[in-house]
Write a protein that holds these residues in place. Structure first.
Motif, PDB file in Angstrom:
ATOM      1  N   ASP A  20      50.612  22.493  -9.651  1.00  0.00           N
ATOM      2  CA  ASP A  20      51.459  22.644 -10.827  1.00  0.00           C
ATOM      3  C   ASP A  20      51.594  21.302 -11.547  1.00  0.00           C
ATOM      4  O   ASP A  20      52.022  20.316 -10.949  1.00  0.00           O
ATOM      5  CB  ASP A  20      52.817  23.169 -10.349  1.00  0.00           C
ATOM      6  N   THR A  22      53.738  20.344 -13.683  1.00  0.00           N
ATOM      7  CA  THR A  22      55.130  19.906 -13.715  1.00  0.00           C
ATOM      8  C   THR A  22      55.475  19.184 -12.417  1.00  0.00           C
ATOM      9  O   THR A  22      56.131  18.134 -12.434  1.00  0.00           O
ATOM     10  CB  THR A  22      56.065  21.116 -13.925  1.00  0.00           C
ATOM     11  N   GLU A  23      55.024  19.721 -11.285  1.00  0.00           N
ATOM     12  CA  GLU A  23      55.266  19.066 -10.002  1.00  0.00           C
ATOM     13  C   GLU A  23      54.563  17.714  -9.942  1.00  0.00           C
ATOM     14  O   GLU A  23      55.137  16.725  -9.476  1.00  0.00           O
ATOM     15  CB  GLU A  23      54.794  19.943  -8.845  1.00  0.00           C
TER      16      GLU A  23
END
Length: 173
Positions: A20, A22-23
């Protein structure tokens, strides 16, 4: 045609592609927040990142370790997704620009993945499903120890399998 072939091969072999974004951005920001202190003190810093009760990405406490080890505190308030740690300051006698066998084994034992920042400013992702470490960004993408000498550890690949890490460390002994 050649470009399309290269693109499809890269997409199918990248263990990071499924991660991800975002991660990854969150992990980079957490590591960036301790990188200068880690370099200045020549100490590893470590912790965990995960999701809080509201589902937001969060980091557990940042722990100051030793020059070549750090033991994070498991945050009960988070659904832990990954560990994170720095590799302290530059040391010409140490192999610190690539995650170690111990790094990948520790994450695998805990059933999580990991992120590692190096004194040369690299950011690595530790994938314990495939047992591969991959550079998320290359040298100088994060703060760099001013003493860092590029090339001092030889050529650094963009990824290593667990077996390659074992061989790399055996050659360095």
């Amino acid at each position: 045609m050649k470009f399309l072939l290269v693109t499809s091969v890269m997409a199918s072999t990248s263990s990071v592609a499924a991660q991800d974004n975002t991660e990854i951005a969150f992990a980079k920001s957490v590591l960036a927040s301790v990188q200068a202190k880690s370099i200045a003190e020549n100490r590893e810093y470590c912790g965990y990142l995960g999701r809080d009760a509201a589902g937001r990405l969060a980091s557990g406490p940042s722990i100051r370790g030793k020059r070549d080890e750090c033991t994070p505190v498991w945050p009960d308030a988070l659904e832990v997704l990954a560990s994170w740690h720095t590799h302290a300051g530059y040391d010409a006698g140490a192999w610190s620009e690539v995650p170690t066998v111990i790094d990948i084994e520790a994450d695998e034992e805990e059933g999580i993945d990991g992120y590692v920042a190096t004194p040369g400013g690299r950011l690595w992702y530790v994938d314990t499903t495939d047992m591969v470490v991959s550079q998320l960004c290359a040298v100088r993408c994060m703060q760099v120890d001013p003493r860092f000498v590029i090339g001092s550890e030889g050529e650094i690949e963009t990824s290593y399998t667990y077996r390659q890490l074992l061989a790399r460390e055996a050659e360095g002994d």
